[in-house]
Design an enzyme around this catalytic site. Structure first.
Site, mmCIF file in Angstrom:
data_model
loop_
_atom_site.group_PDB
_atom_site.id
_atom_site.type_symbol
_atom_site.label_atom_id
_atom_site.label_comp_id
_atom_site.label_asym_id
_atom_site.label_seq_id
_atom_site.Cartn_x
_atom_site.Cartn_y
_atom_site.Cartn_z
ATOM 1 N N GLU A 1 0.842 -1.202 0.000
ATOM 2 C CA GLU A 1 0.000 0.000 0.000
ATOM 3 C C GLU A 1 0.873 1.247 0.000
ATOM 4 O O GLU A 1 1.955 1.243 0.603
ATOM 5 C CB GLU A 1 -0.932 -0.012 1.219
ATOM 6 C CG GLU A 1 -1.943 -1.147 1.197
ATOM 7 C CD GLU A 1 -2.902 -1.101 2.390
ATOM 8 O OE1 GLU A 1 -2.775 -0.191 3.235
ATOM 9 O OE2 GLU A 1 -3.770 -1.987 2.484
ATOM 10 N N HIS B 1 -8.221 1.118 1.799
ATOM 11 C CA HIS B 1 -7.964 0.924 3.227
ATOM 12 C C HIS B 1 -8.776 1.917 4.063
ATOM 13 O O HIS B 1 -8.228 2.741 4.809
ATOM 14 C CB HIS B 1 -6.473 1.061 3.539
ATOM 15 C CG HIS B 1 -6.074 0.339 4.798
ATOM 16 N ND1 HIS B 1 -4.829 -0.210 4.995
ATOM 17 C CD2 HIS B 1 -6.769 0.076 5.946
ATOM 18 C CE1 HIS B 1 -4.767 -0.779 6.190
ATOM 19 N NE2 HIS B 1 -5.940 -0.612 6.782
#
Length: 531
Positions: free
Chosen positions: A262, A280
């Site tokens: 990420e 997220h």
């Protein structure tokens, strides 16, 4: 001295500052900017509050001389190097329950979106296409939901999806079947869950054991219509294997909020209509952010006030019952007295808890004993975090035992120190009255009733007339004022122990004179620090 300094390295809710209150100097920096972070940490910081963008690794911790607390306003601690913090005596706290409702609700949202094709249907309509027949979904009613990881978030998901009429099974090797049964959920092994579930939602942390747990082999065992949701941690679900399984028709679809790397903005999964993805967002609600900020602010206040924080992840003992908390400083002082009288580092200390507080988990009192003993032996910068490691290096171990029977006090705690020569010394204390006043009630076989003081003197000698006056005169001649004195003896003319609380430290030469003039077996001065 100025106020303790709290560095806020990322944007937190206004409620965080309100919860900190006016007792701290608050500074701000951009924790994602490495140079700015290191510079700010080097300016004398007591606590740092972070979210996920600030990396508190060994370099950052070393730059922050005097740092006492790292507080993560959230759950995950992937960006904190906990071993380095522990070695440095820095407490690491998080907010483990702050986002559980938000995370559970997002997982359910992804599940619903996946079941009904909401994301691609929305995109098609925005592009001017009324593709109603293309997006036929499936109902949740009477389908089987498999929950991988049945902790707090998994249990919240189960309760909510049971209201949809779903049959819920779960895989969790650490949960007792009876607890799952109480919640109307059947515990199964992972293979059965994979084989029988129509929907699978993952709620596991990423560890060596869980990395790619749902991978190529697992995805060969599922129904071809299954939809898999991951709003927990990236890397538990193998994204490459998932892409292959979906394109080959072995998995029906997926809902993803987390990814192995990420930020993730370029994944082949994003090109599949059967996949709904979010960046997220599990903890990204106003309520979760506010709860997280308030929780860590409260933890910082407690930690900087010298209290042990239940949410500290690198302190042994877990949640501390309110009836056990007052005993922490008492045990520290008893340990300081023990090593002061011993004049050496014990090989081991046993903490024996008797009475009412023995009904609760008292294991943290072992850490309290280690901290008090190490401070009494002259170690510096000892905290509840690093005390076990320092004690291990010095060859000092501790055990804790509990017995709910206490004949003479509501609760009494006895520390027994085994010395290298085979001698054992014991010190007992209790908490007296509503104010929980600390009392030393016994040393070895000598019964006492003494409130611990910053400076104390212990003299063991043979009972005879004139010793009390002799000690008083010697201390008076040295300008050492006696605040209190108590003598306990085995019998007239037998062994005796004199305990004095005094207003100042006692020089070594004064102790030597006391020992010589009284003919004592042991003469010790103990400094417990400010009380």
């Amino acid at each position: 001295m100025g106020k303790p300094v709290v560095l806020i390295a990322e944007e937190l809710s206004p409620a965080t500052l309100d919860a900190l209150g006016p007792d701290f100097e608050v500074r701000h920096c951009d924790g994602a900017n490495r140079a700015e972070l290191l510079a700010a940490l080097g300016q004398g910081v007591d606590a740092v509050l972070i979210r996920s963008a600030t990396k508190m690794d060994a370099e950052a911790i070393a730059a922050a001389k005097g740092l006492k607390v790292i507080a993560r306003a959230g759950v995950g601690l992937d960006n904190v190097e906990i071993p380095a913090a522990t070695s440095a005596g820095v407490m690491v706290v998080n907010a483990p329950t702050s986002n559980i409702v938000s995370a559970a609700e997002l997982a359910i949202g992804l599940l619903l979106a996946s079941a009904r094709g909401i994301s691609p249907a929305n995109a098609a309509l925005r592009n001017g296409k009324w593709a109603r027949s293309k997006f036929t979904g499936v109902e949740l009613f009477e389908k089987t939901l498999g929950i991988v990881g049945f902790g707090r978030i998994g249990q919240l998901v189960a309760a909510r999806m049971q209201a949809f009429g779903m049959n819920v099974v779960a895989y969790d090797p650490y949960l007792q079947p009876a607890r799952a049964a109480q919640l109307g959920v059947k515990l199964v092994d992972l293979d059965e869950l994979l084989r029988t579930s129509d929907f699978i939602t993952i709620h596991l942390p990423k560890t060596k054991e869980t990395s790619n747990l749902i991978g190529e082999e697992a995805l060969k065992k599922v129904k071809p219509t299954v939809r898999i949701i991951n709003a927990a941690r990236g890397g538990v679900l193998d994204e490459a294997a998932l892409f292959t399984a979906i394109t080959e028709g072995r998995v029906g679809g997926a809902g993803l909020d987390v990814f192995s790397t990420e930020p993730c903005v370029d994944s082949p999964l994003f090109g599949l209509d059967s996949v709904v993805a979010t960046p997220h967002l599990g903890a990204s609600t106003d309520e979760a952010q506010e709860r997280a900020g308030i929780a860590v602010a409260v933890s910082v206040r407690k930690a900087l006030a010298g209290e042990l924080v239940p949410d500290a992840v690198n302190v042994k003992g877990g949640v501390i019952h309110e009836n056990v908390r007052p005993a922490l400083p008492l045990v520290e002082r008893l340990a300081g007295v023990l090593v002061g009288i011993a004049g050496e580092c014990p090989v081991s200390i046993s903490v024996e808890v008797h009475g009412e507080i023995a009904e609760h988990d008292c294991s943290v009192l072992g850490v309290s004993a280690l901290k008090g003993a190490l401070l009494g032996l002259g170690s510096e910068d000892v905290t509840y975090v690093n005390a076990p490691g320092i004690a291990h290096d010095r060859g000092l171990s501790v055990t804790v035992s509990a017995d709910e029977i206490s004949p003479h006090h509501r609760s009494v705690i006895t520390l027994k120190g085994a010395l290298s020569g085979g001698v054992q010394i014991s010190v007992s204390g209790t908490l007296m009255g509503i104010r929980q006043v600390h009392k030393i009630v016994a040393i070895d076989n000598y019964e006492l009733d003494v409130v611990p003081s910053e400076n104390m003197i212990f003299v063991r000698y043979t009972d005879r007339p004139g010793v009390v006056g002799l000690v008083g005169n010697l201390l008076g001649a040295s300008s050492i004022n006696i605040a209190g004195m108590q003598v306990s003896r085995s019998h007239a003319g037998g062994s005796a122990l004199m305990v004095l609380t005094v207003d100042s430290g006692v020089p070594h030469e004064v102790l030597a004179t006391l020992a010589k003039e009284t003919g004592s077996e042991i003469t010790r001065s103990v400094t417990l620090g400010a009380l």
